[in-house]
Design an enzyme around this catalytic site. Structure first.
Site, PDB file in Angstrom:
ATOM      1  N   SER A  64     -54.495 -26.596  -8.122  1.00 26.95           N
ATOM      2  CA  SER A  64     -53.761 -25.687  -9.010  1.00 26.95           C
ATOM      3  C   SER A  64     -52.278 -26.008  -9.010  1.00 26.95           C
ATOM      4  O   SER A  64     -51.625 -26.007 -10.058  1.00 26.95           O
ATOM      5  CB  SER A  64     -53.986 -24.235  -8.571  1.00 26.95           C
ATOM      6  N   TRP A  70     -51.746 -29.259 -10.891  1.00 28.11           N
ATOM      7  CA  TRP A  70     -51.937 -29.022 -12.321  1.00 28.11           C
ATOM      8  C   TRP A  70     -50.684 -28.419 -12.944  1.00 28.11           C
ATOM      9  O   TRP A  70     -50.321 -28.756 -14.085  1.00 28.11           O
ATOM     10  CB  TRP A  70     -53.118 -28.071 -12.516  1.00 28.11           C
ATOM     11  N   HIS A  71     -50.000 -27.552 -12.202  1.00 22.15           N
ATOM     12  CA  HIS A  71     -48.871 -26.841 -12.788  1.00 22.15           C
ATOM     13  C   HIS A  71     -47.682 -27.740 -13.089  1.00 22.15           C
ATOM     14  O   HIS A  71     -46.981 -27.503 -14.073  1.00 22.15           O
ATOM     15  CB  HIS A  71     -48.436 -25.697 -11.865  1.00 22.15           C
ATOM     16  N   GLY A  72     -47.403 -28.713 -12.269  1.00 20.73           N
ATOM     17  CA  GLY A  72     -46.221 -29.501 -12.556  1.00 20.73           C
ATOM     18  C   GLY A  72     -46.117 -30.760 -11.728  1.00 20.73           C
ATOM     19  O   GLY A  72     -46.652 -30.845 -10.620  1.00 20.73           O
ATOM     20  N   PHE A 103     -46.267 -27.084 -18.917  1.00 17.37           N
ATOM     21  CA  PHE A 103     -47.466 -27.441 -18.183  1.00 17.37           C
ATOM     22  C   PHE A 103     -48.570 -27.939 -19.127  1.00 17.37           C
ATOM     23  O   PHE A 103     -49.575 -28.409 -18.673  1.00 17.37           O
ATOM     24  CB  PHE A 103     -47.979 -26.254 -17.380  1.00 17.37           C
TER      25      PHE A 103
END
Length: 486
Positions: free
Chosen positions: A330, A333-335, A486
């Site tokens: 997670s 995935w965000h940045g 994102f």
């Protein structure tokens, strides 16, 4: 073009009236009207997405074409080894060549060069000028869910390219979610849509609530947050604490506001999107918080990462690793920054610590007829502790650099001296008031079912007044949605 801008209202009104008034007048054949409708919505979605940069359209078309082709081949192929390679092709293409290149190439190259430059005296790999397409993580994960589900034989392959392309690019949720899976959205493209079936009151409530969260609450405190995060070394520990809380709350208001406006926009066109937030700040545990926060991403990670790794059907140690790794993914995935990697890893650690606590001190089922005096104070303590954990992580989420994040954290725990202005306290208190007021009202309506229906005539009569109030309260300069990156 963002939801809170005037341009979007003009764009959406054009789409709305074309869908519900122009097409039904022109076309008498239902199937032909539906076909034209899908083509029109697809063109509108591409226009919406390409309003940021026309080159983005080619990228999403490439991703769509690849997964459409892979889906057809997976459906017709009987040899499991070939089906596995087809899925692998889709995963590598989307995660490595599309998402990996555009989002993570410069991050990885910069990290490698930082290590190797002192040894060789020069950068080994070139840093490229890459424009990050808005919402690339969202439509990539959405498209991947389709190929994975077809591979698992959970859904049939979509043979109509127009329908599949519309599923990938449907504009209300294209750039910042909610993440929609094919199994929930594709059937809606086959069901006939009628104007009289739209829940106008619910849709308008969603959109106006989302607008209030984003354009008024979130955007109003953005300058305060940006000022403190830009120079954490120069601000007092109290200001840093305020920024930590406001930063986390702003992410919630910004993203849940977008999700609410996306859900409202889709409902007005006859489509249903999944709920993405469910009062996360009433949670009293780490697991409870993440079940209520960015629910579509967490569901995606559960279905396509956590469960395939064994989920909870493994040993206690492996289950804890699965939980931690899911939160780590997670964060990635965000940045494409180490702050996001650490943020995800940190949340995973807190998740695991909670699981250890539950094993050491299992909950005892209380007699439901017994009311304990400590229940309310205990709830308050757990809620404050849980929110504090989230706000601590939000420092890494909102900080501009890795160095700034640690300066911020160190300044809090060393009680750093520095600048603090009265407006910082003011912004903190009124945002906190609206946050918990909204959660309290939401809890009574949705969790306890104590809401009362407002007469339709009164509600529609209030819309012009509410529209005027929202317009007057909206800041002059709009702030881009945080999750666009994102």
């Amino acid at each position: 073009m963002i939801f809170s801008d005037f341009e979007y209202f003009v764009f959406f009104l054009f789409v709305f009236f074309t869908v519900w008034y122009v097409f039904p007048t022109i076309f008498s054949n239902q199937s032909r009207e539906t076909r034209i409708l899908h083509i029109f919505l697809l063109i509108s979605s591409y226009f919406f997405y390409m309003s940021w940069d026309y080159r983005f359209g080619a990228l999403i078309l490439l991703s769509t074409a690849i997964d459409y082709y892979v889906g057809l081949k997976l459906s017709s192929e009987t040899r499991e080894k070939i089906r596995y390679y087809l899925l692998l092709f889709s995963l590598i293409t989307n995660l490595v060549f599309i998402l990996g290149f555009f989002k993570y190439y410069n991050f990885l190259v910069t990290s490698i060069n930082t290590v190797t430059n002192p040894m060789f005296g020069a950068d080994l790999l070139p840093v490229l000028k890459i424009i990050l397409p808005a919402g690339i993580s969202f439509f990539t994960f959405q498209s991947l869910s389709y190929t994975i589900d077809v591979y698992r034989r959970e859904i049939p392959a979509e043979k109509d390219f127009i329908r599949f392309a519309l599923f990938v690019s449907f504009f209300p949720q294209l750039v910042a979610g909610p993440i929609v899976t094919a199994r929930t959205f594709m059937p809606q493209l086959y069901s006939p849509k009628k104007l009289e079936d739209i829940e106008f009151r619910v849709a308008i409530r969603f959109f106006m609530l989302g607008y209030f969260k984003k354009a008024i609450l979130s955007d109003m405190v953005a300058p305060t947050i940006d000022t403190i995060y830009a120079d954490p070394a120069g601000h007092h520990a109290y200001a840093l604490l305020i920024a930590a809380a406001l930063g986390g709350i702003q992410v919630y208001l910004d993203f849940s506001g977008y999700s609410d406006m996306a859900i409202g926009s889709a409902m007005l066109l006859g489509y249903k999107l999944p709920t993405n937030f469910n009062l996360p700040f009433i949670a009293t545990s780490v697991s409870g918080f993440w079940r209520r926060w960015h629910m579509t991403l967490n569901s995606w990670l559960r279905d396509y990462i956590y469960i395939p790794m064994g989920g909870s059907r493994v040993t206690s140690v492996r289950r804890k690793f699965n939980l931690w790794f899911t939160m780590f993914v997670s964060g990635v995935w965000h940045g494409a920054q180490w702050t996001f990697v650490f943020w995800g890893s940190l949340n995973g650690v807190f998740y695991v610590l909670e699981e250890v606590w539950k094993e050491w001190f299992p909950d005892k089922k209380d007699n439901p007829e017994t009311k304990h005096w400590y229940k309310v104070p205990l709830w308050i303590f757990q809620n404050i502790l849980n929110s504090s954990i989230f706000f601590l992580g939000a420092v890494f989420f909102r900080s501009l650099t890795w160095e700034n994040a640690w300066i911020h954290i160190r300044g809090i725990f060393t009680f750093q001296m520095g600048q603090i202005r009265p407006y910082m306290w003011k912004d903190f208190l009124w945002i906190l008031f609206f946050l918990y007021l909204g959660h309290a009202i939401g809890y009574l309506i949705f969790e306890k079912g104590k809401g009362k229906q407002i007469p339709a005539s009164l509600e529609f009569a209030l819309y012009p007044v509410l529209f005027l109030v929202l317009n007057l309260a909206t800041p002059e300069n709009s702030v881009p949605f945080i999750y666009f990156q994102f």
